[in-house]
Design a protein around this motif. Sequence first.
Motif, mmCIF file in Angstrom:
data_model
loop_
_atom_site.group_PDB
_atom_site.id
_atom_site.type_symbol
_atom_site.label_atom_id
_atom_site.label_comp_id
_atom_site.label_asym_id
_atom_site.label_seq_id
_atom_site.Cartn_x
_atom_site.Cartn_y
_atom_site.Cartn_z
ATOM 1 N N ALA A 45 0.824 -1.210 0.000
ATOM 2 C CA ALA A 45 0.000 0.000 0.000
ATOM 3 C C ALA A 45 0.859 1.262 0.000
ATOM 4 C CB ALA A 45 -0.915 -0.003 1.225
ATOM 5 N N GLY A 46 2.163 1.071 0.074
ATOM 6 C CA GLY A 46 3.071 2.216 0.048
ATOM 7 C C GLY A 46 3.146 2.979 1.356
ATOM 8 N N LEU A 47 2.708 2.345 2.437
ATOM 9 C CA LEU A 47 2.703 3.026 3.732
ATOM 10 C C LEU A 47 4.058 2.964 4.429
ATOM 11 C CD1 LEU A 47 -0.739 1.772 5.062
ATOM 12 C CD2 LEU A 47 -0.209 4.051 4.179
ATOM 13 N N ILE A 48 4.771 1.902 4.199
ATOM 14 C CA ILE A 48 6.104 1.758 4.772
ATOM 15 C C ILE A 48 7.031 1.210 3.695
ATOM 16 C CG2 ILE A 48 5.186 1.321 7.079
ATOM 17 C CD1 ILE A 48 5.867 -1.628 6.691
ATOM 18 N N MET A 49 8.317 1.183 3.963
ATOM 19 C CA MET A 49 9.285 0.666 2.997
ATOM 20 C C MET A 49 9.957 -0.589 3.520
ATOM 21 S SD MET A 49 11.518 3.549 1.105
ATOM 22 C CE MET A 49 12.412 3.822 2.631
ATOM 23 N N MET A 50 10.266 -1.488 2.599
ATOM 24 C CA MET A 50 11.050 -2.647 2.967
ATOM 25 C C MET A 50 12.496 -2.375 2.562
ATOM 26 S SD MET A 50 10.935 -6.476 1.457
ATOM 27 C CE MET A 50 9.306 -6.899 2.039
ATOM 28 N N LEU A 51 13.403 -2.591 3.478
ATOM 29 C CA LEU A 51 14.814 -2.400 3.172
ATOM 30 C C LEU A 51 15.497 -3.748 2.960
ATOM 31 C CD1 LEU A 51 15.845 0.269 5.843
ATOM 32 C CD2 LEU A 51 14.773 0.609 3.615
ATOM 33 N N THR A 52 16.333 -3.798 1.949
ATOM 34 C CA THR A 52 17.111 -5.012 1.708
ATOM 35 C C THR A 52 18.595 -4.679 1.745
ATOM 36 O OG1 THR A 52 16.918 -4.667 -0.670
ATOM 37 C CG2 THR A 52 15.321 -6.132 0.330
ATOM 38 N N ILE A 53 18.929 -3.736 2.590
ATOM 39 C CA ILE A 53 20.325 -3.310 2.671
ATOM 40 C C ILE A 53 21.194 -4.422 3.228
ATOM 41 C CG2 ILE A 53 20.110 -2.280 4.967
ATOM 42 C CD1 ILE A 53 22.040 -0.094 4.023
ATOM 43 N N ASP A 54 20.641 -5.202 4.129
ATOM 44 C CA ASP A 54 21.343 -6.382 4.619
ATOM 45 C C ASP A 54 20.723 -7.586 3.936
ATOM 46 O OD1 ASP A 54 22.120 -8.686 6.177
ATOM 47 O OD2 ASP A 54 22.873 -7.250 7.650
ATOM 48 N N ASP A 55 21.524 -8.321 3.192
ATOM 49 C CA ASP A 55 20.963 -9.387 2.386
ATOM 50 C C ASP A 55 20.519 -10.589 3.207
ATOM 51 O OD1 ASP A 55 23.989 -9.373 2.456
ATOM 52 O OD2 ASP A 55 23.594 -11.448 1.916
ATOM 53 N N PHE A 79 12.165 -3.009 8.054
ATOM 54 C CA PHE A 79 11.128 -2.096 7.604
ATOM 55 C C PHE A 79 11.340 -0.701 8.148
ATOM 56 C CE2 PHE A 79 9.716 -6.394 7.318
ATOM 57 C CZ PHE A 79 9.084 -6.435 6.089
ATOM 58 N N ASP A 80 10.879 0.258 7.386
ATOM 59 C CA ASP A 80 11.121 1.647 7.719
ATOM 60 C C ASP A 80 9.843 2.448 7.508
ATOM 61 O OD1 ASP A 80 11.983 4.227 8.002
ATOM 62 O OD2 ASP A 80 13.845 3.919 6.904
ATOM 63 N N GLY A 81 9.396 3.091 8.571
ATOM 64 C CA GLY A 81 8.164 3.854 8.482
ATOM 65 C C GLY A 81 8.407 5.336 8.250
ATOM 66 N N ASN A 82 9.660 5.709 8.142
ATOM 67 C CA ASN A 82 10.039 7.100 7.900
ATOM 68 C C ASN A 82 9.861 7.410 6.419
ATOM 69 O OD1 ASN A 82 11.418 9.454 7.341
ATOM 70 N ND2 ASN A 82 13.258 8.904 8.473
ATOM 71 N N ARG A 83 8.937 8.358 6.134
ATOM 72 C CA ARG A 83 8.608 8.580 4.736
ATOM 73 C C ARG A 83 9.355 9.746 4.101
ATOM 74 N NH1 ARG A 83 4.172 9.740 6.300
ATOM 75 N NH2 ARG A 83 2.514 9.703 4.763
ATOM 76 N N SER A 84 10.248 10.346 4.849
ATOM 77 C CA SER A 84 11.025 11.429 4.235
ATOM 78 C C SER A 84 12.056 10.822 3.288
ATOM 79 C CB SER A 84 11.728 12.229 5.323
ATOM 80 O OG SER A 84 12.803 11.482 5.840
ATOM 81 N N ASP A 137 19.925 6.327 9.380
ATOM 82 C CA ASP A 137 19.252 7.153 8.375
ATOM 83 C C ASP A 137 20.099 8.375 8.052
ATOM 84 O OD1 ASP A 137 17.155 5.457 8.478
ATOM 85 O OD2 ASP A 137 15.704 6.863 9.297
ATOM 86 N N LEU A 138 20.140 8.732 6.786
ATOM 87 C CA LEU A 138 20.869 9.927 6.363
ATOM 88 C C LEU A 138 19.982 10.786 5.477
ATOM 89 C CD1 LEU A 138 24.229 8.233 5.308
ATOM 90 C CD2 LEU A 138 23.806 9.477 7.429
ATOM 91 N N GLY A 139 20.039 12.087 5.693
ATOM 92 C CA GLY A 139 19.248 12.969 4.847
ATOM 93 C C GLY A 139 19.734 12.947 3.405
ATOM 94 N N ASN A 183 9.388 5.516 -9.394
ATOM 95 C CA ASN A 183 8.536 5.900 -8.277
ATOM 96 C C ASN A 183 9.039 5.433 -6.923
ATOM 97 O OD1 ASN A 183 7.681 3.184 -8.343
ATOM 98 N ND2 ASN A 183 6.100 3.712 -9.815
ATOM 99 N N GLU A 184 10.243 4.898 -6.909
ATOM 100 C CA GLU A 184 10.846 4.548 -5.624
ATOM 101 C C GLU A 184 12.346 4.588 -5.783
ATOM 102 O OE1 GLU A 184 9.610 0.733 -4.034
ATOM 103 O OE2 GLU A 184 11.248 0.790 -2.589
ATOM 104 N N ALA A 185 13.022 5.066 -4.758
ATOM 105 C CA ALA A 185 14.479 5.126 -4.806
ATOM 106 C C ALA A 185 15.044 4.756 -3.451
ATOM 107 C CB ALA A 185 14.934 6.527 -5.193
ATOM 108 N N GLN A 186 16.051 3.905 -3.462
ATOM 109 C CA GLN A 186 16.714 3.554 -2.215
ATOM 110 C C GLN A 186 18.209 3.657 -2.419
ATOM 111 O OE1 GLN A 186 15.310 0.580 0.176
ATOM 112 N NE2 GLN A 186 13.192 0.765 -0.506
#
Lengths: 139, 139
Positions: free
Chosen positions: B67-77, B82-87, B102-104, B122-125
Amino acid sequence: MVSRAELKEELIKAGIRPSVQRLAIFEYVRRSCQHPTAEVVYEALRDELGSLSLTTVYNTLKLFVDAGLIMMLTIDDTFRCFDGNRSNHAHFRCNDCGKIIDLGMKKDFLSMVEGVEGLAVNEAQLYLKGLCGECKKKK
Amino acid sequence: MVSRAELKEELIKAGIRPSVQRLAIFEYVRRSCQHPTAEVVYEALRDELGSLSLTTVYNTLKLFVDAGLIMMLTIDDTFRCFDGNRSNHAHFRCNDCGKIIDLGMKKDFLSMVEGVEGLAVNEAQLYLKGLCGECKKKK
DNA sequence: ATGGGTGCAAAGGATTTGCAACATT
DNA sequence: AATGTTGCAAATCCTTTGCACCCAT
């Protein structure tokens, strides 16, 4: 294109013995523009090599990643794939067809990130997701 | 800080019924600065909720991601978090202690990437890896 | 002969699925 | 009552590990 001999030399420099399997896997990943998974590497080389196991492919890819010779991508959370392209580049994954595309990246892109001062950054991966040109048209 | 009522409203707007479990999970991920895994969310909420299963946590997090409410991170394989910070922000993972920071990120960071013209992004990590301040000192 | 490399089979671990019980409207 | 939600247990899938065999030095 890089020659087999050069690739072999590169393995030796990294302290890795260039067995037949290792060299073949290294060559395949370095030359592929397809971001193959371990499975794909295995399927592509098993006939050519006569003898190859999926275990060896997994172990060897891990060896290369740890040695910094190739990169592991986790852009798609359902599988890991590998990239032998060592230039500074980003990856785009199409959410529709699954295709992964390499994109050029300017060298100073880290200037876009705030707060890296205290950190020793030695690897960076930029993943973009969305729709590729073809899939965008279809919609 | 976002209120429970606002979070509830947000779920409803996204077409998701705000059950007790869902609201608790949503609240936890949104407020956490720790990038929790499904397991961590489960451990944190099971007592508080009385009834909760790991299955529900997995299903619910997937629901939120879709639903695009949170993000899934795969930085660690080796695990998803999960990350709820939407900035707009990047992630740094310390290879030593495993901490994720987190880094700005500047808004126009996409200008650093070449070849995005034909694509609908529509998404960038952005994932950075290396050593954090403390681990760097220890070495 | 010795150390490393390979590969089979089995183990491991995270995530998903089938399905029955349950809650909410 | 009907529809959607939860959660146990089992299944699944990718990846790693244990170990015996093999190759090259």
